[in-house]
Design a protein around this motif. Structure first.
Motif, short mmCIF file in Angstrom:
data_model
loop_
_atom_site.label_atom_id
_atom_site.label_comp_id
_atom_site.label_asym_id
_atom_site.label_seq_id
_atom_site.Cartn_x
_atom_site.Cartn_y
_atom_site.Cartn_z
N LYS A 32 64.69 -24.68 37.68
CA LYS A 32 65.00 -24.78 36.15
C LYS A 32 63.97 -24.36 35.36
CE LYS A 32 69.44 -25.73 36.09
NZ LYS A 32 70.30 -24.57 35.40
N ASP A 33 62.37 -25.11 35.86
CA ASP A 33 61.35 -24.66 34.95
C ASP A 33 60.97 -23.27 35.04
OD1 ASP A 33 60.76 -27.63 34.45
OD2 ASP A 33 60.08 -27.64 36.32
N VAL A 34 61.13 -22.73 35.95
CA VAL A 34 60.97 -21.04 36.23
C VAL A 34 61.80 -20.63 35.03
CG1 VAL A 34 60.78 -19.04 37.71
CG2 VAL A 34 59.98 -21.54 38.56
N GLU A 35 63.14 -20.86 35.28
CA GLU A 35 64.11 -20.34 34.38
C GLU A 35 63.91 -20.35 32.88
OE1 GLU A 35 68.82 -20.59 33.44
OE2 GLU A 35 68.17 -21.38 35.39
N SER A 36 63.42 -21.56 32.53
CA SER A 36 63.13 -21.98 30.91
C SER A 36 61.91 -21.23 30.60
CB SER A 36 62.70 -23.14 30.83
OG SER A 36 63.85 -24.07 31.21
N ALA A 37 60.76 -20.95 31.77
CA ALA A 37 59.81 -20.08 31.30
C ALA A 37 59.77 -18.88 31.14
CB ALA A 37 58.57 -20.48 32.54
N GLU A 43 60.74 -13.58 25.36
CA GLU A 43 61.07 -13.53 23.95
C GLU A 43 59.59 -13.36 23.48
OE1 GLU A 43 63.19 -16.96 22.74
OE2 GLU A 43 64.98 -16.47 23.67
N GLY A 44 58.51 -14.10 23.99
CA GLY A 44 57.09 -13.95 23.40
C GLY A 44 56.62 -12.63 23.56
N ILE A 53 66.75 -15.09 40.10
CA ILE A 53 65.64 -16.44 40.40
C ILE A 53 66.20 -17.02 41.62
CG2 ILE A 53 64.47 -17.93 39.87
CD1 ILE A 53 65.51 -17.39 36.94
N THR A 54 65.54 -16.94 42.91
CA THR A 54 66.06 -17.31 44.05
C THR A 54 65.29 -18.50 44.53
OG1 THR A 54 67.11 -15.19 44.58
CG2 THR A 54 66.88 -16.89 46.46
N PRO A 55 65.81 -19.83 44.80
CA PRO A 55 64.92 -20.91 45.37
C PRO A 55 64.38 -20.50 46.75
CG PRO A 55 67.12 -21.59 44.50
CD PRO A 55 66.97 -20.27 44.53
N GLU A 99 52.05 -13.11 32.56
CA GLU A 99 52.34 -14.13 31.38
C GLU A 99 53.26 -15.37 32.09
OE1 GLU A 99 51.27 -14.31 28.36
OE2 GLU A 99 50.30 -12.58 28.55
N LEU A 100 54.17 -14.97 32.81
CA LEU A 100 54.96 -16.24 33.39
C LEU A 100 53.96 -17.18 34.33
CD1 LEU A 100 57.81 -17.40 33.99
CD2 LEU A 100 57.89 -15.75 36.03
N LEU A 101 53.19 -16.66 35.04
CA LEU A 101 52.48 -17.50 35.84
C LEU A 101 51.38 -18.32 35.16
CD1 LEU A 101 51.30 -14.85 38.82
CD2 LEU A 101 52.94 -16.64 39.01
N THR A 102 50.72 -17.71 33.98
CA THR A 102 50.21 -18.41 33.16
C THR A 102 50.81 -19.64 32.47
OG1 THR A 102 48.47 -16.44 32.66
CG2 THR A 102 48.51 -18.21 30.97
N GLU A 103 52.06 -19.26 32.05
CA GLU A 103 52.82 -20.25 31.55
C GLU A 103 53.18 -21.41 32.44
OE1 GLU A 103 55.22 -22.41 28.66
OE2 GLU A 103 54.04 -20.60 28.32
N LEU A 104 53.29 -21.04 33.63
CA LEU A 104 53.66 -22.11 34.50
C LEU A 104 52.31 -22.65 35.37
CD1 LEU A 104 56.71 -20.36 36.20
CD2 LEU A 104 56.79 -22.56 34.95
N LYS A 105 51.35 -22.37 34.80
CA LYS A 105 49.97 -22.79 35.25
C LYS A 105 49.77 -22.54 36.95
CE LYS A 105 49.52 -26.23 31.71
NZ LYS A 105 50.40 -27.18 31.28
#
Length: 134
Positions: A32-37, A43-44, A53-55, A99-105
């Motif tokens: 869910k954190d990945v989905e939100s990010a 958008e950004g 998105i597959t677990p 950008e996604l990886l940076t957002e998710l640290k």
């Protein structure tokens, strides 16, 4: 006929495996954190993500190399509703995943395209493998 067919585009896909352990902290994310990010980052940077998105799990096994981490596989393709040239698709997806990886640290990940595979690292990477960064 009760359906229509659309633009026929060449099939080309991209995917990235996003680990759920936050770099060097011991904190763990969930899908869910990945989905939100994904929503926030898309958008950004004005990017349309259309995919799945597959677990899943990262598993490294072998002599002196054993590692496991829960992860999410982020997959997309050139889609007839959002047709792009292959090189534009690759550039946009690389930027999005960076950008996604940076957002998710996250430290790094491999990105796989239909025609090549590469690795990117972020500013969070403390032990870089690459000579240059994305």
């Amino acid at each position: 006929m009760s359906f229509k067919t659309g633009l026929n585009t060449e099939f080309f896909e991209g995917s990235a495996l996003v680990g759920l352990n936050i770099a060097n902290t011991g904190e763990v994310l969930d899908v869910k954190d990945v989905e939100s990010a994904i929503k926030k980052v898309s958008e950004g940077i004005n990017y349309v993500f259309s995919g799945t998105i597959t677990p899943t799990k990262i598993l490294v096994a072998g002599k002196n190399k054993n590692y496991e981490e829960n992860a999410a596989l982020v997959w997309t393709s050139i889609y007839p509703r959002f047709p792009l040239e292959k090189e534009t698709f690759k550039k946009d997806f690389l930027n999005f995943i960076g950008e996604l990886l940076t957002e998710l640290k996250q430290d790094r990940t491999a990105i796989n395209f239909t025609d090549e595979s590469l690795m990117i690292e972020t500013e969070h990477c403390k032990n870089p493998d690459l000579r240059w960064k994305f």
